[in-house]
Design an enzyme around this catalytic site. Structure first.
Site, PDB file in Angstrom:
ATOM      1  N   THR A  62       2.150 -12.322 -72.492  1.00 63.31           N
ATOM      2  CA  THR A  62       1.985 -13.209 -73.646  1.00 63.31           C
ATOM      3  C   THR A  62       1.479 -14.585 -73.207  1.00 63.31           C
ATOM      4  O   THR A  62       0.503 -15.107 -73.761  1.00 63.31           O
ATOM      5  CB  THR A  62       3.322 -13.334 -74.410  1.00 63.31           C
ATOM      6  OG1 THR A  62       3.858 -12.026 -74.586  1.00 63.31           O
ATOM      7  CG2 THR A  62       3.130 -13.992 -75.765  1.00 63.31           C
ATOM      8  N   LYS A  89      17.289 -32.081 -67.657  1.00 67.56           N
ATOM      9  CA  LYS A  89      18.181 -33.263 -67.677  1.00 67.56           C
ATOM     10  C   LYS A  89      19.023 -33.275 -68.954  1.00 67.56           C
ATOM     11  O   LYS A  89      19.686 -34.253 -69.257  1.00 67.56           O
ATOM     12  CB  LYS A  89      17.343 -34.544 -67.628  1.00 67.56           C
ATOM     13  CG  LYS A  89      16.473 -34.684 -66.405  1.00 67.56           C
ATOM     14  CD  LYS A  89      15.639 -35.961 -66.521  1.00 67.56           C
ATOM     15  CE  LYS A  89      14.364 -35.868 -65.728  1.00 67.56           C
ATOM     16  NZ  LYS A  89      13.383 -36.882 -66.139  1.00 67.56           N
ATOM     17  N   ARG A 111       8.118 -19.443 -76.762  1.00 65.21           N
ATOM     18  CA  ARG A 111       9.030 -18.301 -76.566  1.00 65.21           C
ATOM     19  C   ARG A 111      10.413 -18.885 -76.282  1.00 65.21           C
ATOM     20  O   ARG A 111      10.532 -19.807 -75.468  1.00 65.21           O
ATOM     21  CB  ARG A 111       8.585 -17.431 -75.398  1.00 65.21           C
ATOM     22  CG  ARG A 111       9.606 -16.349 -75.060  1.00 65.21           C
ATOM     23  CD  ARG A 111       9.082 -15.350 -74.071  1.00 65.21           C
ATOM     24  NE  ARG A 111       8.151 -14.421 -74.699  1.00 65.21           N
ATOM     25  CZ  ARG A 111       7.682 -13.318 -74.102  1.00 65.21           C
ATOM     26  NH1 ARG A 111       8.050 -13.029 -72.869  1.00 65.21           N
ATOM     27  NH2 ARG A 111       6.845 -12.530 -74.729  1.00 65.21           N
ATOM     28  N   HIS A 139       8.210 -10.824 -82.530  1.00 65.19           N
ATOM     29  CA  HIS A 139       7.138 -11.052 -81.534  1.00 65.19           C
ATOM     30  C   HIS A 139       5.841 -10.681 -82.268  1.00 65.19           C
ATOM     31  O   HIS A 139       5.259  -9.611 -82.046  1.00 65.19           O
ATOM     32  CB  HIS A 139       7.388 -10.168 -80.316  1.00 65.19           C
ATOM     33  CG  HIS A 139       6.550 -10.492 -79.110  1.00 65.19           C
ATOM     34  ND1 HIS A 139       5.490 -11.380 -79.138  1.00 65.19           N
ATOM     35  CD2 HIS A 139       6.623 -10.041 -77.826  1.00 65.19           C
ATOM     36  CE1 HIS A 139       4.942 -11.450 -77.933  1.00 65.19           C
ATOM     37  NE2 HIS A 139       5.612 -10.653 -77.113  1.00 65.19           N
TER      38      HIS A 139
HETATM   39  N1   CP Z   1       5.058  -7.609 -74.042  1.00 67.14           N
HETATM   40  C1   CP Z   1       5.419  -8.832 -73.614  1.00 67.14           C
HETATM   41  O1   CP Z   1       5.812  -9.708 -74.418  1.00 67.14           O
HETATM   42  O2   CP Z   1       5.283  -9.031 -72.291  1.00 67.14           O
HETATM   43  P1   CP Z   1       5.617 -10.386 -71.504  1.00 67.14           P
HETATM   44  O3   CP Z   1       7.118 -10.587 -71.567  1.00 67.14           O
HETATM   45  O4   CP Z   1       5.110 -10.161 -70.113  1.00 67.14           O
HETATM   46  O5   CP Z   1       4.917 -11.512 -72.218  1.00 67.14           O
END
Ligand code: CP
Length: 319
Positions: A62, A89, A111, A139
């Protein structure tokens, strides 16, 4: 004025998106696939844009594909190193977001290991926010790249039988895929041990199986999920050996699906746990590498669409 098929500032999840919005995102993504396959992959479409990748959890696909997508469209990209930031911190997520916002980025890709954190952050900033995965919640760009892969291979999504197999309880990929595939008219099945079937599934309209031999029958798509050991508190199954025996995809179980069924996995894979290398690396049936490839096109499309919306919003304010 542009006809805004996707009239949103952010992409926080698939839940609530309409079929035309999803199809518009898929069509735009499709238009970037050839550019990515050409020798000159660059465009200047987003050369005034600044994107900040803010990943509080590890990522290979991602984060890298958002960076590549931005660079291929001529944008500036900053990858924040969380470990080297003032978060170490004690600075809060919100203070971090407000601080970054003061530097006028156009897009934050986030994320985060807490459900809802990305939405909360989006309410504190005035740039676009893209959810790069929030714990077991959503996601969205993964579901879009999965749908694009299926649509390019099968020429449709409506009416396909899609089996989503394994650790559904901890999977944001599964949840975003449920919303997307059901919205576009696929028949979605879940195959998992009872301990990994979350209660929210009962009202969603998916068929639930606890036996691969039943659930895989006549499927067009077999989507395997990673067993997310890092999110498991307690024992969900006796051993990985036992899990593989009953829920791992191997040649024998695959033979129950349609002869042209595609094998998918969002990655990273636990080989020998949820999937056997023999089927993961079957170049006729496995589209796992194609999923990764198309992820760049999807992220280009999302960045382009959101930046067009931002520009339109700014122009309205000037008038
Ligand atoms: N599929 C996926 O989100 O992979 P990563 O965690 O490598 O981003």
């Amino acid at each position: 004025m542009r006809d805004q098929v996707y009239p949103h500032r952010d992409l926080l999840g698939i839940e609530g998106l309409s079929p035309p919005e999803i199809i518009h995102l898929l069509n735009l993504s499709d238009s970037y696939v050839e550019l990515n396959r050409s020798s000159d992959k660059t465009s200047k479409a987003l050369e005034t844009l600044t994107i900040v990748n803010l990943f509080f959890e590890n990522s290979t696909r991602t984060r890298t594909s958002f960076e590549l997508a931005a660079l291929r469209l001529g944008a500036n990209v900053i990858n924040m190193q969380i470990g080297d930031s003032s978060i170490s911190k004690g600075e809060t997520l919100i203070d971090t977001a407000v601080t970054l916002n003061a530097m006028h980025p156009d897009v934050l890709v986030v994320r985060h290991p807490q459900s809802g954190a990305v939405k909360l952050l989006s309410e504190k900033v005035n740039c676009s926010v893209i959810n790069g995965g929030d714990v077991s919640h959503e996601h969205p760009t993964q579901a879009l790249l999965d749908a694009l892969t299926i649509r390019r291979r099968k020429n449709k999504i409506e009416g396909l039988k899609v089996a989503i197999c394994g650790d559904v309880a901890h999977s944001r990929v599964a949840r975003s895929n449920f919303y997307l595939l059901l919205t576009l008219g696929a028949e979605v099945r879940v195959i998992a041990p009872k301990t990994l079937i979350p209660s929210f599934l009962s009202n969603l309209g998916v068929e639930i199986y606890t036996d691969m031999r039943e659930g895989l029958k006549d499927c067009d798509i077999v989507m395997m999920l990673r067993v997310q050991k890092e999110r498991m508190v307690g024992n969900f199954f006796p051993s990985t050996k036992e899990y593989f025996r009953f829920f791992g995809l191997d040649r024998k179980k695959l033979s129950l699906a349609k002869p042209d069924a595609l094998i998918m996995h969002p990655g990273p894979m636990n080989r020998g746990v949820e999937i056997d290398s023999d089927v993961a690396d079957d170049f006729e049936r496995s589209v796992i590498r194609e999923q990764v490839e198309l992820g760049v096109a999807v992220r280009m499309a999302v960045l382009k669409l959101l930046s067009d919306n931002l520009l339109e919003e700014k122009n309205k304010k000037v008038k």
